[in-house]
Write an enzyme that holds these catalytic residues in place. Structure first.
Site, PDB file in Angstrom:
ATOM      1  CE1 TYR A   1      -3.065  -3.009   0.393  1.00  0.00           C
ATOM      2  CE2 TYR A   1      -3.242  -2.579   2.747  1.00  0.00           C
ATOM      3  CZ  TYR A   1      -3.574  -3.337   1.633  1.00  0.00           C
ATOM      4  OH  TYR A   1      -4.418  -4.409   1.774  1.00  0.00           O
TER       5      TYR A   1
ATOM      6  N   PRO B   1     -15.710  -5.398   3.199  1.00  0.00           N
ATOM      7  CG  PRO B   1     -16.001  -4.761   5.435  1.00  0.00           C
ATOM      8  CD  PRO B   1     -14.942  -4.949   4.383  1.00  0.00           C
TER       9      PRO B   1
ATOM     10  N   GLY C   1     -16.491   0.194  -1.130  1.00  0.00           N
ATOM     11  CA  GLY C   1     -17.213   1.452  -1.032  1.00  0.00           C
ATOM     12  C   GLY C   1     -18.546   1.461  -1.751  1.00  0.00           C
ATOM     13  CG  PHE C   2     -21.289  -0.812  -5.179  1.00  0.00           C
ATOM     14  CD1 PHE C   2     -21.502  -0.010  -6.282  1.00  0.00           C
ATOM     15  CD2 PHE C   2     -22.281  -1.699  -4.806  1.00  0.00           C
ATOM     16  CE1 PHE C   2     -22.684  -0.097  -7.005  1.00  0.00           C
ATOM     17  CE2 PHE C   2     -23.463  -1.793  -5.513  1.00  0.00           C
ATOM     18  CZ  PHE C   2     -23.661  -0.985  -6.619  1.00  0.00           C
TER      19      PHE C   2
END
Length: 330
Positions: free
Chosen positions: A56, A206, A210-211
């Site tokens: 990241y 989960p 972000g959807f």
């Protein structure tokens, strides 16, 4: 905050974990001040499980976590990962490495960037198909013996791979994507194996990247450097179809006084006792919203209704590109 336990020592970890990936990479503009405030707010709320990885950034995420916990090490259970190698010339390209020498090298780098003596939970981020998992986990085991790592984990691994790894050293946690819109782990038998083997299942994404928060309503909402632009689920007709399913879920959530994000997290916490949702956010307000999901408990009728309006087959598109899908459930 309630707690679950990891490993044979039954070390307590919060029932939700904070994923820190988006704080420095892949989800648009970074704001270190707000991100550190979010981490501190999480710790203040009792969320001790912080998740990062060396890829990241690359590397900058671990550095940010290290800065945030410098005076709060005892409050944090730190999970990081190795194994995905970024191409410096093309951020979209990935390599996989599970060689023992690379494991040791990666661990030293993570310890230095995090500013800690011991990593609480060390994951192999993706399985290297060119290196037997027994060799990789063997090197990870050496890190445990040396006191540089407490617990070992795998990410996006198949049941067969997990079993092979377990012959070398106990696997304390599996991190794999799991949500209302991504249930591959059920079909692959991974969740069942974790349940019977006392492996903590950390459900990454989960909120469906972000959807499922309902905040992304059109492709143009995604920043130019947002990696979700490359996800089949956020493109074209797939995205349109998925939004229709989300609208049905939002209606049910609203009837129960919940936001779509809270609804998605409550669904997951109802599913399995050995599972922890690992949600990502870089803003305090979304952290607080997500934590309020702990105040809700869905009923059996709620779960049945969700299954009726949003079965796995209702969502369109794979969660990664065809090339990256080869690296999951390996």
């Amino acid at each position: 905050m309630k707690f679950k336990h990891i490993g044979e020592e039954r070390v307590p970890v919060s029932t939700v974990a904070l994923g820190c990936m988006g704080m420095t990479d892949l989800y648009g503009v970074r704001d270190d001040k707000e991100s550190i405030a979010t981490i501190h707010a999480a710790l203040d709320a009792g969320v001790n499980f912080l998740d990062t990885a060396d890829m990241y950034g690359p590397h900058s995420n671990e550095q940010l976590i290290g800065e945030a916990i410098r005076t709060r090490r005892e409050d944090a259970f730190i999970a990081t990962k190795f194994g995905i190698v970024r191409d410096p010339n093309d951020p979209q390209k990935r390599g996989i490495c599970g060689r023992p020498d690379y494991v040791r090298q990666s661990c030293e780098g993570s310890l230095k960037r995090l500013g800690i003596d011991t990593i609480d939970l060390y994951y192999q981020h993706r399985i290297d198909l060119n290196v037997p998992v027994e060799e990789t986990v063997g090197a990870m085991k050496e890190l445990v013996t040396a006191g540089k790592v407490r617990f070992l984990g795998l990410s996006e691994a198949s049941v067969e791979t997990i079993k092979r790894a377990q012959t070398v050293h106990p696997i304390a946690s599996l991190q794999t994507e799991y949500s209302i819109w991504s249930r591959d782990a059920e079909d692959a038998g991974v969740i069942e194996h974790c349940r019977t083997s006392n492996i903590l299942f950390a459900s990454c994404s989960p909120l469906g990247r972000g959807f499922l928060t309902g905040q992304v309503t059109k492709f143009e909402d995604l920043a130019e450097d947002d990696y979700r632009r490359h996800s089949p689920r956020f493109q074209g007709e797939n995205f349109k179809k998925n939004l229709e399913v989300l609208d049905r879920l939002r209606e049910i959530a609203n009837q129960r006084g919940m936001t779509p994000a809270q609804f998605a997290l409550a669904w997951l916490m109802k599913k399995e006792d050995h599972m922890i949702p690992l949600f990502g956010t870089k803003k305090v307000k979304y952290l607080e919203e997500n934590l309020r999901s702990l105040d809700f408990t869905l009923t059996t009728e709620d779960m049945q209704q969700i299954e009726e309006v949003a079965p796995e087959s209702a969502f369109a598109g794979t969660r990664y590109t065809q090339e990256l899908m080869k690296l999951v459930n390996a």
